[in-house]
Design a protein around this motif. Sequence first.
Motif, mmCIF file in Angstrom:
data_model
loop_
_atom_site.group_PDB
_atom_site.id
_atom_site.type_symbol
_atom_site.label_atom_id
_atom_site.label_comp_id
_atom_site.label_asym_id
_atom_site.label_seq_id
_atom_site.Cartn_x
_atom_site.Cartn_y
_atom_site.Cartn_z
ATOM 1 N N MET A 1 7.248 16.175 -16.638
ATOM 2 C CA MET A 1 6.821 16.621 -15.308
ATOM 3 C C MET A 1 7.549 15.857 -14.219
ATOM 4 O O MET A 1 7.945 16.402 -13.200
ATOM 5 C CB MET A 1 5.299 16.418 -15.163
ATOM 6 N N LYS A 2 7.732 14.533 -14.446
ATOM 7 C CA LYS A 2 8.446 13.724 -13.470
ATOM 8 C C LYS A 2 9.877 14.200 -13.308
ATOM 9 O O LYS A 2 10.423 14.238 -12.203
ATOM 10 C CB LYS A 2 8.423 12.261 -13.912
ATOM 11 N N LYS A 3 10.513 14.583 -14.433
ATOM 12 C CA LYS A 3 11.890 15.069 -14.384
ATOM 13 C C LYS A 3 11.991 16.349 -13.575
ATOM 14 O O LYS A 3 12.887 16.524 -12.748
ATOM 15 C CB LYS A 3 12.401 15.306 -15.799
ATOM 16 N N ILE A 4 11.062 17.279 -13.790
ATOM 17 C CA ILE A 4 11.049 18.527 -13.037
ATOM 18 C C ILE A 4 10.873 18.252 -11.545
ATOM 19 O O ILE A 4 11.559 18.828 -10.697
ATOM 20 C CB ILE A 4 9.939 19.456 -13.541
ATOM 21 N N THR A 5 9.960 17.320 -11.228
ATOM 22 C CA THR A 5 9.713 17.004 -9.818
ATOM 23 C C THR A 5 10.960 16.438 -9.170
ATOM 24 O O THR A 5 11.290 16.768 -8.023
ATOM 25 C CB THR A 5 8.553 15.993 -9.699
ATOM 26 N N LEU B 1 0.909 26.835 -4.439
ATOM 27 C CA LEU B 1 0.451 26.447 -5.764
ATOM 28 C C LEU B 1 0.288 24.932 -5.860
ATOM 29 O O LEU B 1 0.902 24.188 -5.105
ATOM 30 C CB LEU B 1 1.431 26.928 -6.835
ATOM 31 N N SER B 2 -0.510 24.482 -6.822
ATOM 32 C CA SER B 2 -0.693 23.057 -7.045
ATOM 33 C C SER B 2 -0.869 22.786 -8.531
ATOM 34 O O SER B 2 -1.116 23.703 -9.324
ATOM 35 C CB SER B 2 -1.918 22.541 -6.273
ATOM 36 N N GLY B 3 -0.735 21.515 -8.900
ATOM 37 C CA GLY B 3 -0.970 21.120 -10.289
ATOM 38 C C GLY B 3 -0.057 21.813 -11.285
ATOM 39 O O GLY B 3 1.131 22.028 -11.032
ATOM 40 N N GLU B 4 -0.620 22.210 -12.418
ATOM 41 C CA GLU B 4 0.146 22.857 -13.477
ATOM 42 C C GLU B 4 0.720 24.198 -13.043
ATOM 43 O O GLU B 4 1.746 24.638 -13.555
ATOM 44 C CB GLU B 4 -0.742 23.041 -14.715
ATOM 45 N N ALA C 1 2.218 24.815 -10.417
ATOM 46 C CA ALA C 1 3.481 24.606 -9.705
ATOM 47 C C ALA C 1 4.557 23.998 -10.603
ATOM 48 O O ALA C 1 5.618 23.605 -10.113
ATOM 49 C CB ALA C 1 3.233 23.701 -8.503
ATOM 50 N N LYS C 2 4.306 23.939 -11.889
ATOM 51 C CA LYS C 2 5.255 23.289 -12.787
ATOM 52 C C LYS C 2 6.600 24.009 -12.824
ATOM 53 O O LYS C 2 7.650 23.375 -12.905
ATOM 54 C CB LYS C 2 4.662 23.215 -14.194
ATOM 55 N N LYS C 3 6.588 25.327 -12.776
ATOM 56 C CA LYS C 3 7.826 26.102 -12.844
ATOM 57 C C LYS C 3 8.424 26.413 -11.472
ATOM 58 O O LYS C 3 9.556 26.883 -11.369
ATOM 59 C CB LYS C 3 7.571 27.416 -13.587
ATOM 60 N N GLY C 4 7.667 26.179 -10.415
ATOM 61 C CA GLY C 4 8.164 26.474 -9.086
ATOM 62 C C GLY C 4 7.037 26.614 -8.094
ATOM 63 O O GLY C 4 5.850 26.561 -8.451
ATOM 64 N N ASN C 5 7.417 26.833 -6.837
ATOM 65 C CA ASN C 5 6.409 26.915 -5.790
ATOM 66 C C ASN C 5 6.995 27.597 -4.557
ATOM 67 O O ASN C 5 8.214 27.678 -4.399
ATOM 68 C CB ASN C 5 5.898 25.514 -5.414
ATOM 69 N N THR C 6 6.099 28.075 -3.702
ATOM 70 C CA THR C 6 6.487 28.688 -2.433
ATOM 71 C C THR C 6 5.613 28.105 -1.331
ATOM 72 O O THR C 6 4.411 27.935 -1.511
ATOM 73 C CB THR C 6 6.306 30.222 -2.473
ATOM 74 N N ALA C 7 6.238 27.806 -0.205
ATOM 75 C CA ALA C 7 5.502 27.270 0.944
ATOM 76 C C ALA C 7 5.678 28.199 2.136
ATOM 77 O O ALA C 7 6.714 28.850 2.303
ATOM 78 C CB ALA C 7 5.989 25.874 1.305
ATOM 79 N N ILE C 8 4.647 28.264 2.968
ATOM 80 C CA ILE C 8 4.721 28.973 4.237
ATOM 81 C C ILE C 8 4.459 27.960 5.346
ATOM 82 O O ILE C 8 3.709 26.993 5.166
ATOM 83 C CB ILE C 8 3.702 30.128 4.313
ATOM 84 N N GLY C 9 5.107 28.152 6.478
ATOM 85 C CA GLY C 9 4.993 27.183 7.557
ATOM 86 C C GLY C 9 4.806 27.845 8.909
ATOM 87 O O GLY C 9 5.117 29.021 9.105
ATOM 88 N N LEU C 10 4.296 27.060 9.842
ATOM 89 C CA LEU C 10 4.066 27.515 11.213
ATOM 90 C C LEU C 10 4.386 26.362 12.149
ATOM 91 O O LEU C 10 3.977 25.219 11.899
ATOM 92 C CB LEU C 10 2.611 27.955 11.391
ATOM 93 N N GLY C 11 5.125 26.632 13.220
ATOM 94 C CA GLY C 11 5.501 25.565 14.138
ATOM 95 C C GLY C 11 5.693 26.059 15.553
ATOM 96 O O GLY C 11 5.666 27.254 15.837
ATOM 97 N N ILE C 12 5.895 25.091 16.444
ATOM 98 C CA ILE C 12 6.135 25.379 17.857
ATOM 99 C C ILE C 12 7.427 24.700 18.285
ATOM 100 O O ILE C 12 7.684 23.541 17.948
ATOM 101 C CB ILE C 12 4.977 24.875 18.748
ATOM 102 N N LYS C 13 8.258 25.413 19.015
ATOM 103 C CA LYS C 13 9.468 24.864 19.623
ATOM 104 C C LYS C 13 9.188 24.636 21.107
ATOM 105 O O LYS C 13 8.787 25.550 21.818
ATOM 106 C CB LYS C 13 10.648 25.817 19.473
ATOM 107 N N PHE C 14 9.413 23.415 21.560
ATOM 108 C CA PHE C 14 9.168 23.073 22.954
ATOM 109 C C PHE C 14 10.484 23.055 23.745
ATOM 110 O O PHE C 14 11.521 22.657 23.207
ATOM 111 C CB PHE C 14 8.494 21.705 23.055
ATOM 112 N N PRO C 15 10.475 23.449 25.013
ATOM 113 C CA PRO C 15 11.706 23.493 25.822
ATOM 114 C C PRO C 15 12.105 22.122 26.351
ATOM 115 O O PRO C 15 12.189 21.904 27.571
ATOM 116 C CB PRO C 15 11.339 24.469 26.942
ATOM 117 N N THR C 16 12.373 21.187 25.436
ATOM 118 C CA THR C 16 12.743 19.833 25.842
ATOM 119 C C THR C 16 14.238 19.691 26.133
ATOM 120 O O THR C 16 14.647 18.719 26.765
ATOM 121 C CB THR C 16 12.348 18.828 24.747
ATOM 122 N N GLY C 17 15.046 20.630 25.655
ATOM 123 C CA GLY C 17 16.480 20.584 25.900
ATOM 124 C C GLY C 17 16.825 21.153 27.268
ATOM 125 O O GLY C 17 16.178 22.074 27.763
ATOM 126 N N ASP C 18 17.856 20.607 27.887
ATOM 127 C CA ASP C 18 18.311 21.085 29.199
ATOM 128 C C ASP C 18 18.861 22.503 29.047
ATOM 129 O O ASP C 18 19.827 22.727 28.315
ATOM 130 C CB ASP C 18 19.391 20.150 29.732
#
Length: 367
Positions: A1-5, A142-145, A147-164
Amino acid sequence: MKKITTIIAVAMLLCTINSYGQGCVAIRQFSGLGNAVGQGNMLEKGEWNISANYRYFKSFRHFRGTHEETNRVEDGTEVINHQHGVDFNISYAFNERIYGIISLPLQYNERSSLYEHGRTERHTTYSKGFGDMRIGAGYWLLSGEKAKKGNTAIGLGIKFPTGDYAATSTFYNQGTEGVAEVKTVDQSIQLGDGGTGLIVDFQGLWNIKSTYFWYYDGFYMFNPKEMNGTPTNRRRENEAIMSVPDQYAVRTGVFKSFEKIHGLGISLGGRMEGIPVRDAIGGSNGFRRPGYIVSVEPGISYMKGNVTGTLNVPIALLRNRTQSVTDIENSTPDDVVHGDAAFADYLINFSLAWRIPRKVATPFNSL
Protein backbone atom coordinates in the motif's frame (compact mmCIF):
# COMPACT_ATOMS: atom_id res chain seq x y z
CA MET A 1 0.00 0.00 0.00
CA LYS A 2 2.87 2.35 0.82
CA LYS A 3 4.41 1.68 -2.59
CA ILE A 4 1.14 2.49 -4.38
CA THR A 5 0.78 5.70 -2.36
CA THR A 6 4.32 6.78 -3.29
CA ILE A 7 3.73 6.14 -6.99
CA ILE A 8 0.48 8.06 -6.91
CA ALA A 9 2.15 10.96 -5.11
CA VAL A 10 4.71 11.27 -7.90
CA ALA A 11 2.14 10.83 -10.65
CA MET A 12 -0.18 13.47 -9.27
CA LEU A 13 2.59 16.03 -9.46
CA LEU A 14 2.27 15.70 -13.23
CA CYS A 15 -1.34 16.79 -13.03
CA THR A 16 -0.65 20.50 -12.85
CA ILE A 17 -2.65 22.85 -15.05
CA ASN A 18 -0.58 25.97 -14.62
CA SER A 19 -1.08 28.86 -16.74
CA TYR A 20 -1.57 28.31 -20.19
CA GLY A 21 -2.09 31.07 -22.51
CA GLN A 22 0.98 30.40 -24.55
CA GLY A 23 0.42 33.69 -26.33
CA CYS A 24 -1.96 36.56 -26.97
CA VAL A 25 -4.93 34.41 -26.00
CA ALA A 26 -4.67 35.82 -22.48
CA ILE A 27 -5.13 32.73 -20.32
CA ARG A 28 -3.99 33.78 -16.88
CA GLN A 29 -1.25 32.20 -14.81
CA PHE A 30 -3.31 30.03 -12.57
CA SER A 31 -4.89 26.63 -12.60
CA GLY A 32 -7.70 24.59 -11.25
CA LEU A 33 -6.99 24.71 -7.53
CA GLY A 34 -7.07 20.96 -7.15
CA ASN A 35 -4.06 20.74 -9.43
CA ALA A 36 -2.06 23.72 -8.25
CA VAL A 37 0.16 21.74 -5.90
CA GLY A 38 0.22 18.21 -7.29
CA GLN A 39 1.83 16.01 -4.65
CA GLY A 40 0.10 17.96 -1.88
CA ASN A 41 -3.23 16.47 -2.89
CA MET A 42 -2.06 13.05 -1.70
CA LEU A 43 -1.20 14.24 1.80
CA GLU A 44 -2.29 12.42 4.89
CA LYS A 45 -4.16 14.13 7.72
CA GLY A 46 -2.16 16.98 9.26
CA GLU A 47 0.49 17.13 6.52
CA TRP A 48 1.56 20.19 4.52
CA ASN A 49 2.89 20.64 1.01
CA ILE A 50 4.82 23.67 -0.23
CA SER A 51 5.52 23.97 -3.94
CA ALA A 52 6.71 26.38 -6.59
CA ASN A 53 5.94 26.08 -10.27
CA TYR A 54 7.93 27.99 -12.92
CA ARG A 55 6.71 28.43 -16.47
CA TYR A 56 8.02 30.15 -19.58
CA PHE A 57 6.91 30.57 -23.17
CA LYS A 58 7.62 32.72 -26.20
CA SER A 59 4.64 33.43 -28.46
CA PHE A 60 5.24 34.73 -31.97
CA ARG A 61 3.25 32.64 -34.50
CA HIS A 62 0.09 34.47 -35.60
CA PHE A 63 -3.15 32.58 -36.21
CA ARG A 64 -6.51 33.74 -37.52
CA GLY A 65 -8.80 30.83 -36.86
CA THR A 66 -6.61 27.76 -37.38
CA HIS A 67 -4.74 29.38 -40.28
CA GLU A 68 -1.19 30.50 -39.52
CA GLU A 69 -0.17 33.80 -41.08
CA THR A 70 3.42 32.81 -41.81
CA ASN A 71 4.13 36.13 -43.53
CA ARG A 72 4.13 37.88 -40.14
CA VAL A 73 7.40 36.20 -39.15
CA GLU A 74 8.83 36.43 -42.67
CA ASP A 75 8.34 40.20 -42.92
CA GLY A 76 9.20 40.91 -39.27
CA THR A 77 5.80 42.27 -38.18
CA GLU A 78 5.01 39.55 -35.63
CA VAL A 79 4.21 40.35 -32.01
CA ILE A 80 6.58 38.57 -29.60
CA ASN A 81 5.60 37.86 -26.00
CA HIS A 82 8.08 36.48 -23.46
CA GLN A 83 6.31 35.39 -20.28
CA HIS A 84 7.87 34.10 -17.06
CA GLY A 85 5.82 33.09 -14.05
CA VAL A 86 6.18 31.36 -10.69
CA ASP A 87 3.24 29.97 -8.71
CA PHE A 88 3.78 29.70 -4.95
CA ASN A 89 1.43 27.13 -3.43
CA ILE A 90 0.65 25.87 0.07
CA SER A 91 -1.75 23.01 0.79
CA TYR A 92 -2.90 21.29 3.96
CA ALA A 93 -4.75 18.00 4.49
CA PHE A 94 -7.54 18.31 7.06
CA ASN A 95 -8.05 14.55 6.75
CA GLU A 96 -7.41 11.85 4.14
CA ARG A 97 -10.14 13.24 1.86
CA ILE A 98 -10.36 17.02 2.39
CA TYR A 99 -7.56 19.45 1.52
CA GLY A 100 -7.18 23.22 1.35
CA ILE A 101 -5.00 25.27 -1.01
CA ILE A 102 -3.68 28.83 -1.27
CA SER A 103 -1.84 29.88 -4.43
CA LEU A 104 -0.21 33.16 -5.46
CA PRO A 105 1.44 33.77 -8.86
CA LEU A 106 4.36 36.10 -9.57
CA GLN A 107 4.91 37.25 -13.17
CA TYR A 108 7.36 39.02 -15.45
CA ASN A 109 6.28 39.76 -19.04
CA GLU A 110 7.75 41.42 -22.13
CA ARG A 111 5.89 42.30 -25.32
CA SER A 112 7.72 43.38 -28.47
CA SER A 113 5.82 44.82 -31.43
CA LEU A 114 5.78 47.30 -34.29
CA TYR A 115 2.09 48.18 -34.47
CA GLU A 116 1.92 49.50 -30.90
CA HIS A 117 4.83 51.90 -31.54
CA GLY A 118 3.84 53.77 -34.68
CA ARG A 119 4.47 50.77 -36.96
CA THR A 120 7.94 52.09 -37.81
CA GLU A 121 10.13 50.88 -34.94
CA ARG A 122 10.04 47.78 -32.76
CA HIS A 123 9.91 48.48 -29.03
CA THR A 124 9.12 46.46 -25.91
CA THR A 125 6.58 46.99 -23.14
CA TYR A 126 6.77 45.31 -19.72
CA SER A 127 4.71 44.18 -16.75
CA LYS A 128 5.76 42.53 -13.49
CA GLY A 129 4.29 41.77 -10.09
CA PHE A 130 1.85 39.46 -8.34
CA GLY A 131 -1.09 38.00 -10.20
CA ASP A 132 -4.55 36.91 -9.06
CA MET A 133 -4.51 34.88 -5.83
CA ARG A 134 -6.60 31.70 -5.47
CA ILE A 135 -7.91 29.94 -2.40
CA GLY A 136 -10.00 26.80 -2.30
CA ALA A 137 -10.55 23.23 -1.18
CA GLY A 138 -11.00 19.77 -2.62
CA TYR A 139 -12.57 16.44 -1.70
CA TRP A 140 -11.42 12.93 -2.67
CA LEU A 141 -14.42 10.75 -3.49
CA LEU A 142 -12.94 7.49 -2.19
CA SER A 143 -11.08 6.51 0.98
CA GLY A 144 -9.35 3.51 2.52
CA GLU A 145 -9.30 0.28 0.52
CA LYS A 146 -11.67 1.76 -2.04
CA ALA A 147 -8.90 4.17 -3.10
CA LYS A 148 -6.24 1.50 -3.48
CA LYS A 149 -6.48 1.40 -7.28
CA GLY A 150 -7.15 5.10 -7.78
CA ASN A 151 -9.21 8.09 -6.82
CA THR A 152 -10.98 11.20 -8.10
CA ALA A 153 -11.20 14.58 -6.41
CA ILE A 154 -13.49 17.54 -7.03
CA GLY A 155 -12.59 21.06 -5.99
CA LEU A 156 -14.07 24.51 -5.55
CA GLY A 157 -12.19 27.80 -5.24
CA ILE A 158 -12.24 31.56 -5.57
CA LYS A 159 -9.90 33.75 -7.63
CA PHE A 160 -9.38 37.21 -6.18
CA PRO A 161 -8.43 40.28 -8.31
CA THR A 162 -5.12 40.86 -6.53
CA GLY A 163 -3.12 41.26 -9.75
CA ASP A 164 -2.78 44.66 -11.42
CA TYR A 165 -5.26 44.69 -14.31
CA ALA A 166 -4.27 48.19 -15.48
CA ALA A 167 -0.47 47.81 -15.65
CA THR A 168 1.28 50.48 -17.74
CA SER A 169 4.46 50.84 -19.74
CA THR A 170 6.05 53.32 -22.15
CA PHE A 171 4.90 53.31 -25.78
CA TYR A 172 6.88 55.15 -28.45
CA ASN A 173 5.99 57.07 -31.62
CA GLN A 174 2.50 57.91 -30.33
CA GLY A 175 0.18 60.39 -32.04
CA THR A 176 0.95 62.80 -34.85
CA GLU A 177 4.03 64.14 -33.04
CA GLY A 178 5.49 60.70 -32.40
CA VAL A 179 6.05 61.17 -28.67
CA ALA A 180 6.62 58.62 -25.92
CA GLU A 181 3.54 57.99 -23.80
CA VAL A 182 2.75 55.85 -20.75
CA LYS A 183 -0.34 53.70 -21.43
CA THR A 184 -1.88 50.43 -20.31
CA VAL A 185 -0.17 47.35 -21.72
CA ASP A 186 -1.87 44.76 -23.92
CA GLN A 187 -4.36 42.40 -22.31
CA SER A 188 -2.05 39.41 -22.89
CA ILE A 189 0.54 40.73 -20.41
CA GLN A 190 -1.76 42.28 -17.81
CA LEU A 191 -1.07 40.74 -14.39
CA GLY A 192 -4.74 40.16 -13.57
CA ASP A 193 -8.18 40.41 -15.16
CA GLY A 194 -9.96 42.52 -12.50
CA GLY A 195 -12.67 39.97 -11.74
CA THR A 196 -13.57 37.71 -8.84
CA GLY A 197 -13.85 34.23 -10.33
CA LEU A 198 -15.35 30.93 -9.24
CA ILE A 199 -13.19 27.89 -10.04
CA VAL A 200 -14.54 24.34 -10.27
CA ASP A 201 -12.13 21.52 -10.98
CA PHE A 202 -11.53 17.79 -10.90
CA GLN A 203 -8.56 15.44 -10.95
CA GLY A 204 -8.00 11.72 -10.80
CA LEU A 205 -5.54 8.86 -11.16
CA TRP A 206 -6.17 5.14 -11.68
CA ASN A 207 -3.84 2.16 -11.84
CA ILE A 208 -4.14 0.60 -15.31
CA LYS A 209 -1.62 -2.22 -14.97
CA SER A 210 1.52 -2.73 -12.92
CA THR A 211 3.34 0.64 -12.90
CA TYR A 212 1.10 2.35 -15.49
CA PHE A 213 -1.48 4.91 -14.41
CA TRP A 214 -4.19 6.90 -16.20
CA TYR A 215 -4.40 10.51 -15.04
CA TYR A 216 -6.93 13.24 -15.83
CA ASP A 217 -7.73 16.72 -14.58
CA GLY A 218 -9.47 19.89 -15.64
CA PHE A 219 -11.03 23.13 -14.50
CA TYR A 220 -13.40 25.88 -15.53
CA MET A 221 -13.25 29.40 -14.14
CA PHE A 222 -16.45 31.44 -14.18
CA ASN A 223 -15.81 35.20 -14.40
CA PRO A 224 -19.22 36.92 -14.02
CA LYS A 225 -17.82 40.45 -14.32
CA GLU A 226 -18.16 41.69 -17.90
CA MET A 227 -15.48 44.41 -18.24
CA ASN A 228 -12.81 45.76 -15.89
CA GLY A 229 -12.61 49.40 -17.02
CA THR A 230 -9.04 49.15 -18.37
CA PRO A 231 -8.58 50.90 -21.75
CA THR A 232 -7.20 48.80 -24.60
CA ASN A 233 -6.07 51.77 -26.74
CA ARG A 234 -7.86 50.21 -29.71
CA ARG A 235 -9.78 52.24 -32.29
CA ARG A 236 -13.10 50.39 -32.39
CA GLU A 237 -15.56 51.68 -29.78
CA ASN A 238 -16.79 48.24 -28.71
CA GLU A 239 -13.17 47.13 -28.15
CA ALA A 240 -12.14 50.15 -26.07
CA ILE A 241 -12.36 48.36 -22.69
CA MET A 242 -10.91 44.97 -21.66
CA SER A 243 -13.25 42.05 -21.13
CA VAL A 244 -13.06 39.72 -18.10
CA PRO A 245 -13.29 36.29 -19.74
CA ASP A 246 -13.90 32.77 -18.47
CA GLN A 247 -11.11 30.22 -18.79
CA TYR A 248 -10.89 26.42 -19.02
CA ALA A 249 -8.42 23.55 -19.39
CA VAL A 250 -8.49 19.75 -19.46
CA ARG A 251 -5.71 17.12 -19.53
CA THR A 252 -5.39 13.36 -19.67
CA GLY A 253 -2.64 10.85 -20.27
CA VAL A 254 -0.61 7.90 -19.00
CA PHE A 255 2.08 7.93 -16.31
CA LYS A 256 4.69 5.20 -15.77
CA SER A 257 6.96 4.75 -12.76
CA PHE A 258 10.24 2.80 -12.81
CA GLU A 259 10.79 0.22 -10.09
CA LYS A 260 14.53 -0.15 -10.81
CA ILE A 261 15.09 3.63 -10.53
CA HIS A 262 13.06 4.44 -7.44
CA GLY A 263 11.35 7.82 -7.65
CA LEU A 264 11.59 8.24 -11.44
CA GLY A 265 8.49 8.55 -13.61
CA ILE A 266 7.55 9.64 -17.12
CA SER A 267 4.24 10.65 -18.65
CA LEU A 268 2.68 11.31 -22.03
CA GLY A 269 -0.69 12.94 -22.52
CA GLY A 270 -2.74 15.55 -24.26
CA ARG A 271 -4.24 18.82 -23.13
CA MET A 272 -6.58 21.54 -24.27
CA GLU A 273 -6.94 25.02 -22.78
CA GLY A 274 -8.62 28.18 -23.86
CA ILE A 275 -10.87 31.19 -23.46
CA PRO A 276 -14.48 30.89 -24.71
CA VAL A 277 -16.09 33.39 -27.05
CA ARG A 278 -18.90 33.97 -24.53
CA ASP A 279 -18.90 33.55 -20.76
CA ALA A 280 -21.14 31.00 -19.07
CA ILE A 281 -22.38 33.64 -16.57
CA GLY A 282 -22.63 37.38 -17.16
CA GLY A 283 -21.99 39.46 -20.26
CA SER A 284 -19.23 38.96 -22.81
CA ASN A 285 -18.73 42.47 -24.18
CA GLY A 286 -15.41 44.27 -24.27
CA PHE A 287 -12.18 43.21 -25.94
CA ARG A 288 -10.88 39.66 -25.63
CA ARG A 289 -8.96 37.24 -27.83
CA PRO A 290 -10.85 33.96 -27.51
CA GLY A 291 -9.32 30.74 -28.71
CA TYR A 292 -7.87 27.42 -27.67
CA ILE A 293 -4.71 25.32 -27.88
CA VAL A 294 -4.45 21.53 -28.21
CA SER A 295 -1.06 20.12 -27.21
CA VAL A 296 0.78 16.86 -26.69
CA GLU A 297 2.43 16.85 -23.28
CA PRO A 298 5.49 14.75 -22.39
CA GLY A 299 6.77 14.92 -18.81
CA ILE A 300 9.31 13.53 -16.39
CA SER A 301 9.44 13.55 -12.58
CA TYR A 302 11.78 12.43 -9.83
CA MET A 303 11.08 12.08 -6.12
CA LYS A 304 13.86 12.02 -3.52
CA GLY A 305 12.60 11.72 0.02
CA ASN A 306 9.88 14.33 0.51
CA VAL A 307 10.96 16.52 -2.43
CA THR A 308 9.67 16.00 -5.96
CA GLY A 309 10.73 17.74 -9.17
CA THR A 310 8.68 17.65 -12.37
CA LEU A 311 9.26 18.93 -15.89
CA ASN A 312 6.40 19.09 -18.43
CA VAL A 313 6.76 20.52 -21.94
CA PRO A 314 3.41 20.84 -23.76
CA ILE A 315 3.97 21.10 -27.54
CA ALA A 316 1.22 22.78 -29.57
CA LEU A 317 -0.53 20.67 -32.21
CA LEU A 318 -3.54 22.88 -32.96
CA ARG A 319 -3.98 26.62 -32.35
CA ASN A 320 -7.25 28.42 -33.05
CA ARG A 321 -7.98 32.11 -32.54
CA THR A 322 -11.77 32.03 -32.70
CA GLN A 323 -13.98 34.94 -33.78
CA SER A 324 -14.82 37.14 -30.78
CA VAL A 325 -18.11 38.83 -29.89
CA THR A 326 -16.73 42.18 -31.07
CA ASP A 327 -15.45 40.58 -34.30
CA ILE A 328 -18.98 39.36 -34.99
CA GLU A 329 -20.49 42.76 -34.13
CA ASN A 330 -18.03 44.55 -36.44
CA SER A 331 -18.58 42.18 -39.37
CA THR A 332 -20.79 42.81 -42.39
CA PRO A 333 -21.84 40.42 -45.18
CA ASP A 334 -19.12 41.97 -47.36
CA ASP A 335 -16.44 42.31 -44.68
CA VAL A 336 -16.00 39.53 -42.12
CA VAL A 337 -13.84 40.68 -39.20
CA HIS A 338 -11.73 38.00 -37.54
CA GLY A 339 -8.88 39.15 -35.29
CA ASP A 340 -5.62 37.27 -34.95
CA ALA A 341 -3.48 36.20 -31.99
CA ALA A 342 0.10 35.07 -31.48
CA PHE A 343 0.73 31.62 -30.01
CA ALA A 344 3.78 29.75 -28.74
CA ASP A 345 5.18 26.48 -30.07
CA TYR A 346 5.70 25.03 -26.59
CA LEU A 347 5.56 25.78 -22.87
CA ILE A 348 8.24 24.95 -20.28
CA ASN A 349 6.70 24.02 -16.94
CA PHE A 350 8.96 23.04 -13.99
CA SER A 351 7.74 22.27 -10.46
CA LEU A 352 9.36 21.60 -7.10
CA ALA A 353 7.24 20.31 -4.23
CA TRP A 354 8.23 19.70 -0.60
CA ARG A 355 5.99 17.43 1.42
CA ILE A 356 6.10 18.09 5.18
CA PRO A 357 5.08 14.94 7.07
CA ARG A 358 3.09 15.16 10.27
CA LYS A 359 5.19 14.66 13.38
CA VAL A 360 4.30 11.39 15.08
CA ALA A 361 4.34 11.49 18.87
CA THR A 362 6.68 9.03 20.60
CA PRO A 363 6.61 7.87 24.21
CA PHE A 364 9.63 10.11 24.90
CA ASN A 365 8.33 13.40 23.49
CA SER A 366 4.82 12.77 24.75
CA LEU A 367 5.99 12.89 28.38
